[in-house]
Design an enzyme around this catalytic site. Structure first.
Site, PDB file in Angstrom:
ATOM      1  N   SER A   1      -4.897  -1.359   5.384  1.00 41.89           N
ATOM      2  CA  SER A   1      -5.937  -0.635   4.608  1.00 41.89           C
ATOM      3  C   SER A   1      -6.936  -0.093   5.698  1.00 41.89           C
ATOM      4  CB  SER A   1      -6.729  -1.638   3.475  1.00 41.89           C
ATOM      5  OG  SER A   1      -7.211  -2.703   4.392  1.00 41.89           O
TER       6      SER A   1
ATOM      7  N   LYS B   1      -0.222  -5.550  -3.346  1.00 34.88           N
ATOM      8  CA  LYS B   1       0.511  -5.983  -2.339  1.00 34.88           C
ATOM      9  C   LYS B   1       1.595  -6.666  -2.980  1.00 34.88           C
ATOM     10  CE  LYS B   1       0.183  -8.815   1.728  1.00 34.88           C
ATOM     11  NZ  LYS B   1       1.402  -8.181   2.657  1.00 34.88           N
TER      12      LYS B   1
ATOM     13  N   CYS C   1       5.098  12.516  -0.925  1.00 43.89           N
ATOM     14  CA  CYS C   1       4.683  11.812  -2.447  1.00 43.89           C
ATOM     15  C   CYS C   1       5.473  12.567  -3.523  1.00 43.89           C
ATOM     16  CB  CYS C   1       3.055  12.436  -2.613  1.00 43.89           C
ATOM     17  SG  CYS C   1       2.144  12.087  -1.361  1.00 43.89           S
TER      18      CYS C   1
END
Lengths: 137, 386
Positions: B121, B19, B85
């Site tokens: 998450s 984070k 990605c």
């Protein structure tokens, strides 16, 4: 008030007489078959694609049981790719209830499954989306 | 494709954070600053800027201009690229093209992502819900889980075999100060971790991360003037998926087989020449499939190759010396560029405790996107040599 919305009427046929549902692929004059319906054949760009009903059963090529589903879907959720004799492969949810272990026991690669119609997702207001699913035979 | 030879003259990145303590644009600026300082050029020499970021996540438009203009880099072509990605590696490809074609002598690319601010998450990346597979609930972990299951079925591989990839890459990351995932893990822990998508567990999946990575590319003349060890871009290759809904072989990655073959041709090299690979190991099955797709071993032989240490230090090729996506985390738009930063450091002999001995040629590979009917939407491969 919650509603039911049937998705994919052009690729899922639910016969009115109570016969089992089946999927519809689209065959091009060049010989390619496509699922779902596409505006143009990716092989030759023809727009003349004719409906081709698929067999009611196919073979489970591979599958997973997800513990972390998309937001709004319930886990554990099984889905997999099913190969139909007409040469088309389709991914959809597999209708097996229970915990992870129960579902694991119920499924195996290359097993026969049939097309079913059912609720594939609900939105936050409880509206149900009905579309194709697979069911172990 | 190369009209002119292109060299990497600068490489830099931020820590890859679980984070990040700063926002997306600051991650981008720090990466750019590190790469330009590493190059040792005046920032006013930069003739184009390309930014890779996974669109739709941050909700930001013109993210490149937001990052780079306040660094004084405005006034040149500035392009934002997105292919999930693959975005960061695609940005590098555009920079390479700008120099190769003669548009400019020095070009900059940056890949950046701040996942922790946009994703909780315990959520899984999924294809678009308007996509027929997406509507059915398909997620990226689910798609790779289906590949894993079919591979295990066809080749008799076990979950313990698959776990070896995660254990190896974590061991590599222990020597990578940029990774935030450096605690060693065992096969037992990997196999028994929380289930994500049966048979893939949490430790068989890459963690989310935040980070920025940047490279500066230039002509040979500029590179020689700077006097650093030369790192040449031998291949910079992008391809896209081919729509198919007839029977697919989930144990073969068609887009990577094709992309690798074309990249080797572009570089005039083959798998035997490659010292190290950073591949798209978002899930353990990735490295297994890519060992085969890139020609390091035959189809169906990746597990024995892995088990005999052939993809580790001392073997035929070192896969994921920095720890891969599995143990660096996967800041999606950043990862493709971060792989190229690692390859540059390795080829210069600057990779510290994780240095691949005698590194001569490095291959980086990042695919992108779950789109209906495609293996992957995009595949970007770079081959760098010294």
């Amino acid at each position: 008030m919650a509603e039911q919305v049937v998705f994919h009427p052009d690729i899922l046929c639910i016969p009115e007489g109570g016969e089992k549902p089946y999927l519809i692929a689209y065959k091009c004059s060049c010989g390619s078959a496509w699922f779902p319906k596409l505006p143009f054949c990716p092989n030759c760009w023809s727009d003349k694609l004719e409906p081709m009903p698929l067999s009611r059963t196919g073979k489970l090529y591979t599958y997973t049981i997800v513990a972390i589903p998309q937001p709004g879907l319930q886990a554990p959720l099984a889905y997999g790719f099913v190969n139909f004799p007409e040469g088309v492969s389709v991914c959809a949810q597999i209708d097996v209830q229970g915990d992870l272990e129960t579902i694991q026991k119920a499924l195996h690669i290359d097993m026969d499954v049939e097309v079913a119609a059912g609720v594939i997702r609900k939105d936050k207001d409880g509206n149900e989306t009905i579309s194709y699913r697979f069911k172990p035979i | 494709m190369n009209d002119r030879e292109v060299y990497i003259i600068g490489a830099g990145m931020t820590q890859l954070y679980r984070k990040a303590p700063m926002p997306l644009d600051e991650l981008g600026r720090q990466a750019i600053f590190a790469a330009v300082k590493d190059a040792g050029i005046n920032f006013k020499e930069i003739g184009s800027v390309t930014v890779g970021n996974m669109g739709g996540l941050s909700g930001a438009i013109c993210i490149g201009q937001r990052i780079a203009c306040s660094l004084g880099l405005g006034g040149v072509p500035m392009i934002n690229v997105e292919s999930a990605c693959s975005s960061g590696a695609m940005a590098v490809n555009k920079a390479v093209e700008h120099v190769a074609s003669g548009k400019c002598d020095v070009a900059l690319a940056v890949g950046v992502e701040h996942l922790s601010s946009v994703r909780g998450s315990g959520t899984a990346f999924a294809p678009d819900s308007r996509d027929p597979e997406g509507l059915q609930g398909a997620t990226m972990p689910g798609i790779y889980a289906m590949r894993t299951r079919r591979y295990m079925h066809e080749f008799g591989a076990t979950l313990e075999d698959m776990a070896l990839v995660a254990v190896k890459n974590r061991r590599h990351a222990m020597n990578n100060p940029y990774s935030s995932f450096r605690t060693p893990i065992t096969v037992e822990e990997v196999v028994n971790a929380r289930m994500v998508a049966d048979p893939l567990t949490l430790l068989m999946s890459c963690p989310n991360a935040d980070g920025g990575a940047s490279v500066v590319v230039a002509t040979k003349e500029v590179a020689q003037r700077l006097g650093k060890k030369l790192v040449k871009v031998a291949a910079s290759h992008i391809t896209s998926g081919i729509f198919k809904n007839s029977f697919r072989d989930f144990t073969e990655m068609e887009i990577t087989i094709r992309g690798a073959k074309e990249s080797y041709e572009e570089a005039g090299l083959g798998p035997d020449d490659i010292s190290m690979v950073e591949c798209h190991d978002a899930f353990v099955i990735g490295e297994v499939l890519y060992l085969e797709a890139m020609g390091f071993c035959k189809h169906g032989e990746a597990i024995p190759f892995l088990k005999s240490g052939q993809s580790d230090y001392g073997g035929k090729v070192v896969f994921s010396p920095r720890g891969g996506l599995l143990s660096c985390g996967h800041p999606t738009g950043c990862s493709g560029c971060a792989q190229i930063v690692e390859a540059t450091w390795q080829l210069r002999g600057e990779a510290g405790d994780r240095q691949v001995p005698g590194c001569k040629a490095a291959l980086t590979h990042v695919t992108g996107g779950g789109v209906y009917g495609l293996d992957n939407a995009a595949c970007t491969i770079h081959i760098l040599t010294n």
